[in-house]
Scaffold this active site. Structure first.
Site, mmCIF file in Angstrom:
data_model
loop_
_atom_site.group_PDB
_atom_site.id
_atom_site.type_symbol
_atom_site.label_atom_id
_atom_site.label_comp_id
_atom_site.label_asym_id
_atom_site.label_seq_id
_atom_site.Cartn_x
_atom_site.Cartn_y
_atom_site.Cartn_z
ATOM 1 N N GLY A 8 0.813 -1.202 0.000
ATOM 2 C CA GLY A 8 0.000 0.000 0.000
ATOM 3 C C GLY A 8 0.849 1.255 0.000
ATOM 4 O O GLY A 8 2.081 1.194 0.080
ATOM 5 N N ASN A 9 0.200 2.388 -0.063
ATOM 6 C CA ASN A 9 0.923 3.657 -0.129
ATOM 7 C C ASN A 9 1.670 3.977 1.155
ATOM 8 O O ASN A 9 2.717 4.626 1.121
ATOM 9 C CB ASN A 9 -0.056 4.794 -0.449
ATOM 10 C CG ASN A 9 -0.583 4.708 -1.862
ATOM 11 O OD1 ASN A 9 0.151 4.860 -2.822
ATOM 12 N ND2 ASN A 9 -1.876 4.443 -1.996
ATOM 13 N N ASN A 11 1.906 1.435 4.060
ATOM 14 C CA ASN A 11 2.492 0.230 4.650
ATOM 15 C C ASN A 11 2.455 -0.943 3.678
ATOM 16 O O ASN A 11 1.615 -0.991 2.768
ATOM 17 C CB ASN A 11 1.736 -0.172 5.925
ATOM 18 C CG ASN A 11 1.919 0.817 7.059
ATOM 19 O OD1 ASN A 11 3.042 1.084 7.484
ATOM 20 N ND2 ASN A 11 0.825 1.372 7.544
ATOM 21 N N ILE A 12 3.355 -1.884 3.909
ATOM 22 C CA ILE A 12 3.328 -3.183 3.244
ATOM 23 C C ILE A 12 2.960 -4.201 4.318
ATOM 24 O O ILE A 12 3.639 -4.296 5.345
ATOM 25 C CB ILE A 12 4.700 -3.532 2.633
ATOM 26 C CG1 ILE A 12 5.095 -2.492 1.588
ATOM 27 C CG2 ILE A 12 4.666 -4.930 2.013
ATOM 28 C CD1 ILE A 12 6.540 -2.643 1.107
ATOM 29 N N THR A 13 1.873 -4.923 4.109
ATOM 30 C CA THR A 13 1.468 -5.934 5.076
ATOM 31 C C THR A 13 1.659 -7.318 4.459
ATOM 32 O O THR A 13 1.339 -7.534 3.288
ATOM 33 C CB THR A 13 0.011 -5.748 5.525
ATOM 34 O OG1 THR A 13 -0.837 -5.649 4.376
ATOM 35 C CG2 THR A 13 -0.139 -4.487 6.356
ATOM 36 N N SER A 108 -5.650 -2.800 -7.620
ATOM 37 C CA SER A 108 -5.709 -4.217 -7.241
ATOM 38 C C SER A 108 -6.158 -4.382 -5.795
ATOM 39 O O SER A 108 -6.756 -5.403 -5.439
ATOM 40 C CB SER A 108 -4.346 -4.875 -7.457
ATOM 41 O OG SER A 108 -3.349 -4.275 -6.651
ATOM 42 N N ASP A 109 -5.906 -3.386 -4.944
ATOM 43 C CA ASP A 109 -6.331 -3.481 -3.545
ATOM 44 C C ASP A 109 -7.852 -3.538 -3.435
ATOM 45 O O ASP A 109 -8.405 -4.307 -2.639
ATOM 46 C CB ASP A 109 -5.773 -2.312 -2.732
ATOM 47 C CG ASP A 109 -6.131 -0.951 -3.310
ATOM 48 O OD1 ASP A 109 -6.453 -0.849 -4.509
ATOM 49 O OD2 ASP A 109 -6.072 0.049 -2.550
ATOM 50 N N ASP A 129 -12.613 0.068 2.836
ATOM 51 C CA ASP A 129 -11.224 -0.135 3.275
ATOM 52 C C ASP A 129 -10.682 1.208 3.755
ATOM 53 O O ASP A 129 -10.470 2.139 2.966
ATOM 54 C CB ASP A 129 -10.379 -0.671 2.122
ATOM 55 C CG ASP A 129 -8.984 -1.113 2.590
ATOM 56 O OD1 ASP A 129 -8.540 -0.639 3.659
ATOM 57 O OD2 ASP A 129 -8.345 -1.907 1.886
ATOM 58 N N THR A 132 -4.820 4.599 3.451
ATOM 59 C CA THR A 132 -4.344 5.944 3.131
ATOM 60 C C THR A 132 -5.473 6.737 2.488
ATOM 61 O O THR A 132 -5.733 7.900 2.826
ATOM 62 C CB THR A 132 -3.133 5.873 2.189
ATOM 63 O OG1 THR A 132 -2.130 5.050 2.787
ATOM 64 C CG2 THR A 132 -2.567 7.259 1.944
#
Length: 258
Positions: A8-9, A11-13, A108-109, A129, A132
């Site tokens: 994501g803009n 964080n990366i989870t 894609s999110d 969701d 950001t």
């Protein structure tokens, strides 16, 4: 094991599935300047710290809305796990029928969340969701993605308020007990949090007016819990919804992978 990764803009989870069970989850900040070695070593460290065997990772699926880091992140997976990751995008089976203008522009999110909500909770549903940006997407009873809304995230609203007004400080995002505040920080918290709850409820109501009242409202995202617990209009808060969506999409494509 399967790694499911949401870039994501902010964080990366990363989620780790052993068969159908989520056995680990990690988070790192999204930074453009990181190299493939940095990403690879961080992933290895997270797995080892959770007593998960790196050699047990058999495949990787990624959803990314930050194209600039896709190459270095993909290279880290290839170099450190010897796997070419599957990116959610054109040609990937999702089980969701997209019926919007310019389908290639759909993040894609949003598609992953749609799959997670529809195949976990059924349709029709409204998926929110809180990231950001906050996205509101409608999926019909037959699994058709028909469109939605994109709004600034609550973190953006709080950040803009403090950055654009010289005398206003940065604030923690919590809901004050009273909306009539007696100091600047609490007044800002009241304005941002109560205001965001109100905006969320208004958008849900307007979407239901346009689509129909039978929409199940499913929410996710880092700040989603703060909002979801303050309104009766959100039916379900699922912190793992994106991971579930990635796992569902992977399962629809794994035969082609092997």
């Amino acid at each position: 094991m399967l790694l499911v990764i949401d870039i994501g803009n902010t964080n990366i989870t990363i989620g780790v599935y052993k068969e159908d069970h989520l056995v680990g989850r990690f988070r790192m900040t999204t930074r453009m300047e990181r190299t493939s070695d940095e990403y690879g070593l961080m992933l290895h460290s997270y797995l080892q710290a959770s007593h998960l065997n790196v050699e047990d990772v058999k495949d990787v699926i990624i959803s990314s809305v930050v194209p600039k880091i896709n190459y270095s992140f993909s290279s880290s997976i290839i170099k450190y796990f010897h796997i070419r990751p599957l990116f959610v995008g054109p040609g990937v089976k999702t089980g969701i029928n997209i019926q919007i203008d310019h389908t290639s522009t759909l993040g894609s999110d949003r598609l992953v969340d749609a799959a997670g909500a529809y195949y976990t909770y059924g349709g029709p549903c409204l998926v929110i969701d809180f990231g950001t940006a906050t996205t509101y997407d409608v999926i019909t009873e037959k699994g058709v993605f028909i469109g939605g809304v994109i709004a600034p995230g609550i973190g953006i609203e709080a950040g803009v308020l403090s950055s654009m007004a010289a005398q206003l400080p940065e604030i923690e995002l919590v809901k004050p007990q009273h909306i009539i505040a007696k100091n600047t920080v609490t007044a800002m918290q009241a304005g941002v949090v109560y205001g965001y709850i109100g905006k969320t409820e208004y958008i849900i109501k307007k979407i239901k007016e346009e689509y129909g009242q039978n929409l199940k409202v499913v929410s996710t995202g880092g700040l989603g819990k703060l909002i979801a617990k303050e309104t009766e209009l959100i039916d379900i808060y699922d912190q793992e919804l994106t991971f579930k969506g990635l796992k569902i999409i992977y399962d629809k494509n794994k035969k082609d992978r092997h």
